[in-house]
Motif scaffolding. Sequence first.
Motif, mmCIF file in Angstrom:
data_model
loop_
_atom_site.group_PDB
_atom_site.id
_atom_site.type_symbol
_atom_site.label_atom_id
_atom_site.label_comp_id
_atom_site.label_asym_id
_atom_site.label_seq_id
_atom_site.Cartn_x
_atom_site.Cartn_y
_atom_site.Cartn_z
ATOM 1 N N VAL A 107 0.655 -1.301 -0.008
ATOM 2 C CA VAL A 107 0.082 0.037 0.038
ATOM 3 C C VAL A 107 0.891 1.338 0.070
ATOM 4 C CG1 VAL A 107 -1.802 1.292 1.465
ATOM 5 C CG2 VAL A 107 -1.937 -1.094 1.271
ATOM 6 N N SER A 108 1.839 1.277 1.023
ATOM 7 C CA SER A 108 2.916 2.336 0.910
ATOM 8 C C SER A 108 3.482 2.591 -0.361
ATOM 9 C CB SER A 108 3.901 2.305 2.019
ATOM 10 O OG SER A 108 4.884 3.439 2.024
ATOM 11 N N LEU A 109 3.990 1.491 -1.309
ATOM 12 C CA LEU A 109 4.621 1.598 -2.383
ATOM 13 C C LEU A 109 3.771 2.275 -3.589
ATOM 14 C CD1 LEU A 109 7.012 1.078 -4.106
ATOM 15 C CD2 LEU A 109 6.161 -1.241 -4.493
ATOM 16 N N ARG A 110 2.543 1.891 -3.404
ATOM 17 C CA ARG A 110 1.517 2.217 -4.431
ATOM 18 C C ARG A 110 1.308 3.733 -4.249
ATOM 19 N NH1 ARG A 110 -1.241 -2.746 -3.821
ATOM 20 N NH2 ARG A 110 -2.606 -1.728 -1.825
ATOM 21 N N LYS A 111 1.097 4.337 -2.888
ATOM 22 C CA LYS A 111 1.069 5.901 -2.684
ATOM 23 C C LYS A 111 2.239 6.492 -3.108
ATOM 24 C CE LYS A 111 -2.185 5.115 1.192
ATOM 25 N NZ LYS A 111 -2.427 5.447 2.997
ATOM 26 N N LEU A 112 3.402 5.875 -2.749
ATOM 27 C CA LEU A 112 4.550 6.680 -3.190
ATOM 28 C C LEU A 112 4.472 6.791 -4.858
ATOM 29 C CD1 LEU A 112 7.443 5.085 -1.103
ATOM 30 C CD2 LEU A 112 6.169 7.573 -0.960
ATOM 31 N N SER A 113 4.109 5.725 -5.558
ATOM 32 C CA SER A 113 4.038 5.854 -6.864
ATOM 33 C C SER A 113 2.813 6.590 -7.230
ATOM 34 C CB SER A 113 3.954 4.493 -7.600
ATOM 35 O OG SER A 113 3.007 3.788 -7.160
ATOM 36 N N GLY A 114 2.150 7.193 -6.651
ATOM 37 C CA GLY A 114 1.014 8.256 -7.001
ATOM 38 C C GLY A 114 -0.159 7.480 -7.250
ATOM 39 N N GLN A 115 -0.474 6.162 -6.874
ATOM 40 C CA GLN A 115 -1.504 5.531 -6.866
ATOM 41 C C GLN A 115 -2.158 5.624 -5.458
ATOM 42 O OE1 GLN A 115 -0.692 1.435 -8.215
ATOM 43 N NE2 GLN A 115 0.355 2.493 -10.101
ATOM 44 N N CYS A 116 -3.725 5.193 -5.618
ATOM 45 C CA CYS A 116 -4.614 5.215 -4.261
ATOM 46 C C CYS A 116 -4.333 6.384 -3.277
ATOM 47 C CB CYS A 116 -4.287 3.706 -3.464
ATOM 48 S SG CYS A 116 -4.298 2.289 -4.539
ATOM 49 N N LEU A 117 -4.320 7.436 -3.988
ATOM 50 C CA LEU A 117 -4.164 8.854 -2.935
ATOM 51 C C LEU A 117 -5.585 9.363 -2.874
ATOM 52 C CD1 LEU A 117 -1.209 10.294 -4.980
ATOM 53 C CD2 LEU A 117 -1.062 9.066 -2.799
ATOM 54 N N GLY A 118 -6.773 8.659 -3.489
ATOM 55 C CA GLY A 118 -7.987 9.452 -3.080
ATOM 56 C C GLY A 118 -8.184 9.135 -1.478
ATOM 57 N N SER A 119 -8.068 8.196 -0.966
ATOM 58 C CA SER A 119 -8.438 7.950 0.536
ATOM 59 C C SER A 119 -7.273 8.753 1.500
ATOM 60 C CB SER A 119 -8.347 6.590 0.891
ATOM 61 O OG SER A 119 -7.028 5.771 0.455
ATOM 62 N N GLU A 124 -1.250 12.825 5.345
ATOM 63 C CA GLU A 124 -0.786 11.761 4.469
ATOM 64 C C GLU A 124 0.061 12.166 3.434
ATOM 65 O OE1 GLU A 124 -3.550 8.367 6.394
ATOM 66 O OE2 GLU A 124 -3.866 8.998 4.208
ATOM 67 N N ILE A 125 -0.653 13.174 2.630
ATOM 68 C CA ILE A 125 -0.101 13.491 1.532
ATOM 69 C C ILE A 125 1.247 14.357 1.472
ATOM 70 C CG2 ILE A 125 -0.569 15.057 -0.669
ATOM 71 C CD1 ILE A 125 -1.955 12.529 -1.193
ATOM 72 N N GLN A 126 1.195 15.123 2.647
ATOM 73 C CA GLN A 126 2.517 15.973 3.073
ATOM 74 C C GLN A 126 3.423 14.900 3.466
ATOM 75 O OE1 GLN A 126 2.652 19.074 2.853
ATOM 76 N NE2 GLN A 126 4.915 18.953 3.351
ATOM 77 N N GLU A 127 3.223 13.980 4.197
ATOM 78 C CA GLU A 127 4.036 12.919 4.694
ATOM 79 C C GLU A 127 4.841 12.293 3.378
ATOM 80 O OE1 GLU A 127 4.681 9.157 7.593
ATOM 81 O OE2 GLU A 127 2.711 10.377 7.522
ATOM 82 N N ILE A 128 4.025 11.605 2.329
ATOM 83 C CA ILE A 128 4.291 11.027 1.187
ATOM 84 C C ILE A 128 5.301 12.155 0.512
ATOM 85 C CG2 ILE A 128 3.765 10.283 -0.931
ATOM 86 C CD1 ILE A 128 1.245 9.237 0.471
ATOM 87 N N GLY A 129 4.941 13.501 0.384
ATOM 88 C CA GLY A 129 5.770 14.279 -0.203
ATOM 89 C C GLY A 129 7.142 14.529 0.386
#
Length: 209
Positions: A107-119, A124-129
């Motif tokens: 899940v974390s890898l998908r978020k880092l690649s720009g996927q599954c960001l809707g939830s 969380e977006i700031q932390e990923i950035g």
Amino acid sequence: MARGKIQMRRIENVTSRQVTFLKRRNGLLKKAFELSVLCDAEVAVIIFSQKGRLYEFSSNSEIRKTIDRYRRSTNGADTYQANMEQYILHLKQETTDMERKIELLEVSLRKLSGQCLGSCSIDEIQEIGDQLERSLSSIRERKAQLFNDQIQQLQAKERSLKEENEKLLAKCLANPGQSTAHPRAAAIHSRSSWSTDVETGLFIGLPES
């Protein structure tokens, strides 16, 4: 006359039951003795009659030793079984934890690649950035380190070539007669002796008629 098949049930007649017990008891003890002698086995038999009388046989000197051996064997088997069950439960728990960790990493890898960001929330977006910025900074540092290492290697190679050229030049100047043994030395020697090998037409005196 063939012997009839005996039904496996309690003998109701008390006298017949007692006679059968005595015969079967003696036969069982005899078979136990034969088994211990013929097969060199440790055999122990304990029998309690209906009235509570004890009959026993042991191939060992004391039946208690055989009983103690039996207890040690059964306790060891029970302990081994309990340890195996506990170990299997531990492996199952580790497997479950590992599957959960793998799922979280995916899940974390998908978020880092720009996927599954809707939830994802703003935090969380700031932390990923921030994590991506840190990753890019580490990549740039590693890239700069590799470039610096490559530059140092090239500089060392350049210094080595200069030193080799200086040694060859010094050798040619010290031994001009042996300079033809090496192509570079030959070239240097030919340039140094060119001025003495060229003939000129300059002379002093009257010209010939």
